[in-house]
Each structure stands twice: as structure tokens, then as C-alpha cells.
Design a protein around this motif. Structure first.
Motif, PDB file in Angstrom:
ATOM      1  N   TYR A  91       0.810  -1.224   0.000  1.00  0.00           N
ATOM      2  CA  TYR A  91       0.000   0.000   0.000  1.00  0.00           C
ATOM      3  C   TYR A  91       0.842   1.273   0.000  1.00  0.00           C
ATOM      4  CZ  TYR A  91      -3.201  -3.609   1.504  1.00  0.00           C
ATOM      5  OH  TYR A  91      -3.899  -4.781   1.602  1.00  0.00           O
ATOM      6  N   ASP A  92       2.083   1.194  -0.487  1.00  0.00           N
ATOM      7  CA  ASP A  92       2.955   2.361  -0.477  1.00  0.00           C
ATOM      8  C   ASP A  92       3.885   2.313  -1.688  1.00  0.00           C
ATOM      9  OD1 ASP A  92       4.691   4.442   0.031  1.00  0.00           O
ATOM     10  OD2 ASP A  92       5.467   3.630   1.896  1.00  0.00           O
ATOM     11  N   ASN A  93       3.546   3.030  -2.742  1.00  0.00           N
ATOM     12  CA  ASN A  93       4.370   2.996  -3.944  1.00  0.00           C
ATOM     13  C   ASN A  93       5.500   4.023  -3.909  1.00  0.00           C
ATOM     14  OD1 ASN A  93       2.827   5.243  -4.261  1.00  0.00           O
ATOM     15  ND2 ASN A  93       1.973   4.682  -6.234  1.00  0.00           N
ATOM     16  N   LYS A  94       5.815   4.509  -2.710  1.00  0.00           N
ATOM     17  CA  LYS A  94       6.937   5.425  -2.520  1.00  0.00           C
ATOM     18  C   LYS A  94       8.085   4.764  -1.765  1.00  0.00           C
ATOM     19  CE  LYS A  94       4.048   9.550  -2.353  1.00  0.00           C
ATOM     20  NZ  LYS A  94       3.660  10.714  -1.541  1.00  0.00           N
ATOM     21  N   THR A  95       7.861   3.557  -1.255  1.00  0.00           N
ATOM     22  CA  THR A  95       8.869   2.873  -0.444  1.00  0.00           C
ATOM     23  C   THR A  95       9.311   1.576  -1.101  1.00  0.00           C
ATOM     24  OG1 THR A  95       8.000   3.824   1.603  1.00  0.00           O
ATOM     25  CG2 THR A  95       9.383   1.867   1.820  1.00  0.00           C
ATOM     26  N   MET A  96      10.611   1.484  -1.380  1.00  0.00           N
ATOM     27  CA  MET A  96      11.203   0.284  -1.947  1.00  0.00           C
ATOM     28  C   MET A  96      11.764  -0.562  -0.804  1.00  0.00           C
ATOM     29  SD  MET A  96      14.127  -0.159  -4.915  1.00  0.00           S
ATOM     30  CE  MET A  96      15.004   1.284  -4.364  1.00  0.00           C
ATOM     31  N   VAL A  97      11.475  -1.853  -0.853  1.00  0.00           N
ATOM     32  CA  VAL A  97      11.961  -2.797   0.149  1.00  0.00           C
ATOM     33  C   VAL A  97      12.964  -3.718  -0.527  1.00  0.00           C
ATOM     34  CG1 VAL A  97      11.320  -4.600   1.785  1.00  0.00           C
ATOM     35  CG2 VAL A  97       9.747  -2.694   1.353  1.00  0.00           C
ATOM     36  N   ILE A  98      14.156  -3.804   0.046  1.00  0.00           N
ATOM     37  CA  ILE A  98      15.221  -4.653  -0.481  1.00  0.00           C
ATOM     38  C   ILE A  98      15.443  -5.765   0.534  1.00  0.00           C
ATOM     39  CG2 ILE A  98      17.631  -4.766  -1.189  1.00  0.00           C
ATOM     40  CD1 ILE A  98      16.166  -1.374  -0.990  1.00  0.00           C
ATOM     41  N   THR A  99      15.135  -6.993   0.155  1.00  0.00           N
ATOM     42  CA  THR A  99      15.319  -8.131   1.052  1.00  0.00           C
ATOM     43  C   THR A  99      16.748  -8.638   0.900  1.00  0.00           C
ATOM     44  OG1 THR A  99      12.996  -8.711   0.774  1.00  0.00           O
ATOM     45  CG2 THR A  99      14.431 -10.391   1.730  1.00  0.00           C
ATOM     46  N   VAL A 100      17.464  -8.702   2.011  1.00  0.00           N
ATOM     47  CA  VAL A 100      18.861  -9.141   2.020  1.00  0.00           C
ATOM     48  C   VAL A 100      18.889 -10.669   1.996  1.00  0.00           C
ATOM     49  CG1 VAL A 100      21.049  -9.038   3.272  1.00  0.00           C
ATOM     50  CG2 VAL A 100      19.498  -7.074   3.308  1.00  0.00           C
ATOM     51  N   ALA A 101      19.713 -11.242   1.105  1.00  0.00           N
ATOM     52  CA  ALA A 101      19.740 -12.694   0.911  1.00  0.00           C
ATOM     53  C   ALA A 101      20.478 -13.445   2.015  1.00  0.00           C
ATOM     54  CB  ALA A 101      20.363 -13.017  -0.448  1.00  0.00           C
ATOM     55  N   THR A 102      21.430 -12.794   2.690  1.00  0.00           N
ATOM     56  CA  THR A 102      22.233 -13.470   3.714  1.00  0.00           C
ATOM     57  C   THR A 102      22.303 -12.608   4.970  1.00  0.00           C
ATOM     58  OG1 THR A 102      24.273 -12.445   2.949  1.00  0.00           O
ATOM     59  CG2 THR A 102      23.703 -14.560   1.971  1.00  0.00           C
ATOM     60  N   ASP A 103      22.738 -13.238   6.061  1.00  0.00           N
ATOM     61  CA  ASP A 103      22.972 -12.472   7.284  1.00  0.00           C
ATOM     62  C   ASP A 103      24.211 -11.609   7.075  1.00  0.00           C
ATOM     63  OD1 ASP A 103      20.819 -13.569   8.606  1.00  0.00           O
ATOM     64  OD2 ASP A 103      21.997 -15.208   9.457  1.00  0.00           O
ATOM     65  N   LEU A 104      24.113 -10.367   7.440  1.00  0.00           N
ATOM     66  CA  LEU A 104      25.241  -9.446   7.279  1.00  0.00           C
ATOM     67  C   LEU A 104      26.118  -9.490   8.520  1.00  0.00           C
ATOM     68  CD1 LEU A 104      23.412  -6.318   5.777  1.00  0.00           C
ATOM     69  CD2 LEU A 104      24.638  -8.126   4.565  1.00  0.00           C
ATOM     70  N   PRO A 105      27.403  -9.801   8.350  1.00  0.00           N
ATOM     71  CA  PRO A 105      28.308  -9.767   9.502  1.00  0.00           C
ATOM     72  C   PRO A 105      28.610  -8.320   9.889  1.00  0.00           C
ATOM     73  CG  PRO A 105      29.515 -10.352   7.520  1.00  0.00           C
ATOM     74  CD  PRO A 105      28.071 -10.252   7.130  1.00  0.00           C
TER      75      PRO A 105
END
Length: 126
Positions: free
Chosen positions: A84-98
């Protein structure tokens, strides 16, 4: 009336109308308003990144690169718009970030058909 008085009256009337008329908003391109994690923040390892812009974005033209300390790209699982928000991009991270410093480089096309780009950094605390 003499012609000089008519010209002065016309100029005064035109100036009065310009001052009384509401001003139109300036046309500007989309701007990055907020990031999660916040720019320059120290945080726990995020599972996703969020970039919120001042106007709608076209996800099909978006590119995001997440890089660590060594400047190598880190895989992202997917890009999507927030529900419901076409102003916010969501980037799903593929791995745990150290723990370490990270940079997000992004580019996209906003609703006004202009390409915009930028970058920001954040740290993952140990």
C-alpha cells in the motif's frame, strides 16, 4: 484619462493580481526522504532495507547494489514496493550481514519519469 495614467493603472493592477494569486508549487524530482537502517546508523544486521521517496517510484527500473567493507556486492533476494505504499522500496537481504560497514547504491525512475540515483552507508554492530 491620459494614456500615461492608463498604463500606470494597468501596471498597478497587473502587479496586484500577481501578488494576490496563489503561488504554484515548484516542480521537483523525487528525493530520498528516509532509509532503514538510517544513513550513518549503527544497527543489528537487517533482514531488509527500506528506501522511502517523496513520490511514487517505478520498481521495474530500480537497481540496488549492497556492498560491504571490501566493496564487493552482496546478494539481495528481491526488490519490492512496501504494501500500500508505492513510494517505499523494500530490499530483502539474501544473507545475514556480519559486523562491518555497508554501502547501498541505488538508482530508479520516479513517477515523473526522471532517473535519480544516490547512495548511503550504515554499520552493522558486532
Amino acid at each position: 484619462m491620459k494614456p500615461v495614467r492608463i498604463r500606470r493603472w494597468s501596471a498597478a493592477a497587473a502587479l496586484g493580481l500577481m501578488l494576490a494569486a496563489p503561488s504554484l508549487p515548484a516542480y521537483a524530482h523525487a528525493e530520498l526522504l528516509e532509509t532503514v537502517p538510517a544513513s550513518q546508523a549503527s544497527t543489528t544486521a537487517p533482514k531488509e532495507l527500506r528506501l522511502t521517496f517523496s513520490e511514487s517510484i517505478e520498481l521495474s527500473f530500480a537497481e540496488v547494489t549492497l556492498k560491504g567493507d571490501d566493496d564487493r556486492p552482496i546478494a539481495v533476494e528481491r526488490l519490492s514496493l512496501a504494501p500500500y505504499d508505492n513510494k517505499t522500496m523494500v530490499i530483502t537481504v539474501a544473507t545475514d550481514l556480519p559486523a562491518g560497514a555497508y554501502t547501498v547504491d541505488w538508482s530508479l525512475v520516479s513517477a515523473d519519469d526522471h532517473r535519480i540515483e544516490g547512495s548511503y552507508s550504515f554499520d552493522v554492530a558486532p
